[in-house]
Motif scaffolding. Structure first.
Motif, PDB file in Angstrom:
ATOM      1  N   UNK A 241       0.993  -1.339   0.068  1.00  0.00           N
ATOM      2  CA  UNK A 241       0.784   0.157   0.051  1.00  0.00           C
ATOM      3  C   UNK A 241       0.562   0.961  -0.041  1.00  0.00           C
ATOM      4  N   UNK A 242       1.807   1.403   0.743  1.00  0.00           N
ATOM      5  CA  UNK A 242       2.898   2.686   1.203  1.00  0.00           C
ATOM      6  C   UNK A 242       3.769   2.877  -0.234  1.00  0.00           C
ATOM      7  N   UNK A 243       3.663   2.004  -0.843  1.00  0.00           N
ATOM      8  CA  UNK A 243       5.494   2.105  -2.622  1.00  0.00           C
ATOM      9  C   UNK A 243       4.179   2.887  -3.242  1.00  0.00           C
ATOM     10  N   UNK A 244       2.651   2.059  -3.639  1.00  0.00           N
ATOM     11  CA  UNK A 244       1.560   2.078  -4.679  1.00  0.00           C
ATOM     12  C   UNK A 244       1.639   3.390  -4.661  1.00  0.00           C
ATOM     13  N   UNK A 245       0.669   3.836  -2.844  1.00  0.00           N
ATOM     14  CA  UNK A 245       0.650   4.688  -2.920  1.00  0.00           C
ATOM     15  C   UNK A 245       1.359   6.167  -3.172  1.00  0.00           C
ATOM     16  N   UNK A 246       2.430   6.333  -2.885  1.00  0.00           N
ATOM     17  CA  UNK A 246       3.989   6.699  -2.809  1.00  0.00           C
ATOM     18  C   UNK A 246       3.639   6.945  -4.485  1.00  0.00           C
ATOM     19  N   UNK A 247       4.396   6.102  -5.600  1.00  0.00           N
ATOM     20  CA  UNK A 247       3.774   5.444  -6.896  1.00  0.00           C
ATOM     21  C   UNK A 247       2.812   7.191  -7.564  1.00  0.00           C
ATOM     22  N   UNK A 248       1.889   6.472  -7.065  1.00  0.00           N
ATOM     23  CA  UNK A 248       0.298   7.209  -7.836  1.00  0.00           C
ATOM     24  C   UNK A 248       0.496   9.163  -7.591  1.00  0.00           C
ATOM     25  N   UNK A 249       0.513   9.113  -6.480  1.00  0.00           N
ATOM     26  CA  UNK A 249       1.049  10.529  -6.157  1.00  0.00           C
ATOM     27  C   UNK A 249       1.935  11.409  -6.773  1.00  0.00           C
ATOM     28  N   UNK A 250       3.290  10.541  -7.194  1.00  0.00           N
ATOM     29  CA  UNK A 250       4.445  11.073  -7.821  1.00  0.00           C
ATOM     30  C   UNK A 250       3.879  11.265  -9.241  1.00  0.00           C
ATOM     31  N   UNK A 251       2.722  10.866  -9.732  1.00  0.00           N
ATOM     32  CA  UNK A 251       1.853  10.472 -11.256  1.00  0.00           C
ATOM     33  C   UNK A 251       1.005  12.247 -10.707  1.00  0.00           C
ATOM     34  N   UNK A 252       0.403  12.309  -9.630  1.00  0.00           N
ATOM     35  CA  UNK A 252      -0.417  13.412  -9.966  1.00  0.00           C
ATOM     36  C   UNK A 252      -1.813  12.732  -9.637  1.00  0.00           C
ATOM     37  N   UNK A 253      -1.791  11.732  -9.505  1.00  0.00           N
ATOM     38  CA  UNK A 253      -2.689  10.771  -8.595  1.00  0.00           C
ATOM     39  C   UNK A 253      -3.113  10.648  -7.737  1.00  0.00           C
ATOM     40  N   UNK A 254      -5.068  10.679  -7.534  1.00  0.00           N
ATOM     41  CA  UNK A 254      -5.311   9.958  -6.099  1.00  0.00           C
ATOM     42  C   UNK A 254      -5.433   8.393  -5.866  1.00  0.00           C
ATOM     43  N   UNK A 255      -4.851   8.465  -4.061  1.00  0.00           N
ATOM     44  CA  UNK A 255      -4.817   6.730  -4.675  1.00  0.00           C
ATOM     45  C   UNK A 255      -6.590   6.544  -3.085  1.00  0.00           C
ATOM     46  N   UNK A 256      -6.898   5.206  -3.912  1.00  0.00           N
ATOM     47  CA  UNK A 256      -7.935   4.958  -2.238  1.00  0.00           C
ATOM     48  C   UNK A 256      -7.809   2.967  -1.989  1.00  0.00           C
TER      49      UNK A 256
END
Length: 475
Positions: free
Chosen positions: A241-256
């Motif tokens: 969850x941590x790594x995927x959330x960080x990756x999403x945020x780097x690309x400007x995505x919201x992560x749920x």
């Protein structure tokens, strides 16, 4: 929030085998599959008292059990907490108290009950927050899981021509799939273009973290929302969850995240992992009863966010709610995502389950879970792996849940090389509660709250006998 807690380290299979061997050696046991070892491990378990907090079904009370094959008065082999957790004994006491309050107080129970009905959900927030790694202002308990998916996506999914995709796994639970489809359509988008389902590599059953991160890096500019399962219901895979959330945020995505199979199962740190939003049901590892009260998380950075969302009376601040002005005074944080008043008869089971969780810690439960699933993995591979020299018969079983403990929770998904209907039927006859998922998987979950090593060992015996009977019938 306080400083980020230390991440709970997962055990390894090597540690489990060392633990089993050490215990066996200390008790002069030469065979690690000996039921005596399971009994010793159970008796010496520091969390064994937790089982006494639950009503544990007997063989005689389960349907379709064959009394000629089992002792009806013996505990059943209940390894199905990933589908429905067992009932805490405290639930009955608390429920009767509130029924009595209703009988004696009537409408005054809304504010004068021992657990005031109008605020009952708020009595759970601190403990729920502790389970998911959040402050009480970041969580709400309300609705059912799929409703909360809709509530959150309607607020956070705001597609544009450039960024309109929702990313999920290919075998997401149907409720997630249907909710996402409908949210895309409600926003005037095309499902074929905006719904992206990640597939495992050919010949594999689970998604590799590096493949998820690579897809986000390459396609993140088109993704509005990443919405994955914390633990995948079919395979039992625990996502990073941590790594995927960080990756999403780097690309400007919201992560749920849909945490239906992670809540109460594995330690969670939603606030510190910087998750945008999440939701879960509570009746699996949370043990709140079928259709139990669900929950949601919204990160504190959205505390005063006024984004458009689905609204109801309970979205309004309590301080002005009863002025009845029809002028919305939106509550802050996760509370502003509630819609209706809390149903007291659903709050009560949640309150009871939280009292059980307070008797221990998620870190200790996680440790116990690793050893229980490791013991199960050892036994399954010993007796059923196609390459095992100890394989008991012709039927073989493959564990499709990741072998790394940090990539799984309580559940192991067993893939059979024969039709599972016949195996499942024989297991049920022998007092076993597991569940089947077509075409060929039986999910087995030794739950850290109430299962023990004897349950696991007895399951293996039931499976051995079931497979032997099936082979005999087909000979």
């Amino acid at each position: 929030m306080t400083e980020a807690p230390e991440e709970t380290p997962s055990r390894t299979m090597a540690q489990v085998m060392k633990f089993l061997q050490k215990t066996a050696d200390a008790n002069n046991i030469t065979d690690l599959t000996d039921i005596t070892l399971a009994k010793i491990l159970t008796d010496s378990d520091s969390l064994k008292h937790l089982r006494d907090q639950f009503h544990y079904p007997k063989c005689a009370t389960l349907p379709d059990v064959d009394p000629s094959l089992v002792d009806p008065n013996r505990d059943s082999i209940y390894l199905c907490g990933n589908s429905l957790g067992l009932m805490p004994k405290l639930t009955e006491k608390l429920m009767l108290e509130q029924l009595d309050q209703w009988a004696k107080l009537g409408v005054f129970g809304h504010l004068k009950s021992t657990l005031p009905w109008a605020h009952a959900d708020e009595y759970c927030l601190e403990d729920v927050g502790r389970l998911v790694g959040a402050s009480k202002d970041e969580v709400a308990v309300c609705n059912g899981l799929t409703i909360n998916i809709h509530v959150l996506l309607s607020a956070f999914y705001k597609p544009t021509e450039e960024r309109h995709q929702i990313l999920l796994e290919s075998k997401a639970f149907p409720s997630d799939h249907y909710a996402i489809e409908s949210q895309i359509k409600l926003n005037g988008r095309n499902v074929e273009e905006s719904m992206v389902c990640l597939e495992p590599r050919e010949g594999e059953y689970t998604l590799r973290t590096e493949d998820i991160l690579e897809h986000i890096e390459k396609n993140g500019d088109k993704i509005a929302v990443i919405f994955l399962s914390g633990i995948q219901y079919y395979t039992g895979q625990l996502f990073d969850i941590k790594a995927i959330t960080e990756a999403g945020h780097r690309k400007g995505c919201l992560v749920g995240w849909d945490l239906a199979h992670a809540y109460g199962n594995v330690p969670l740190h939603l606030h510190w992992w910087d998750v945008d939003f999440a939701c879960w049901c509570s009746y699996k590892y949370g043990c709140t009863g079928a259709g139990g009260l669900a929950g949601l998380f919204v990160h504190e950075r959205f505390k005063t966010d006024q984004r458009l969302r689905m609204l109801g009376w309970w979205s309004h601040k309590m301080s002005t709610r009863f002025e009845m002005s029809n002028q919305l005074d939106l509550d802050e944080g996760a509370s502003g995502y509630r819609i209706s008043n809390p149903p007291i008869h659903l709050v009560v089971p949640l309150k009871a389950s939280l009292e059980v969780f307070k008797m221990t810690s998620m870190e200790d439960l996680r440790k116990r879970s690793c050893y229980l699933t490791g013991y199960l993995e050892f036994l399954v591979k010993h007796f059923f792996d196609k390459d095992s020299e100890h394989r008991a018969g012709k039927i073989s079983v493959k564990i499709i849940t990741p072998s790394e403990f940090n990539e799984r929770g309580c559940q192991l998904s067993l893939k059979f090389d024969v039709p599972i209907d016949v195996i499942y039927k024989e297991l049920v006859k022998r007092g076993v509660a597991v569940d089947k998922r077509y075409p060929d998987v039986i999910r087995v979950a030794p739950v850290h709250l109430y299962n023990n090593y004897v349950d696991v060992r007895r399951f293996i015996d039931a499976l051995l006998n079931s497979c032997a009977f099936v082979e005999q019938q087909s000979a």
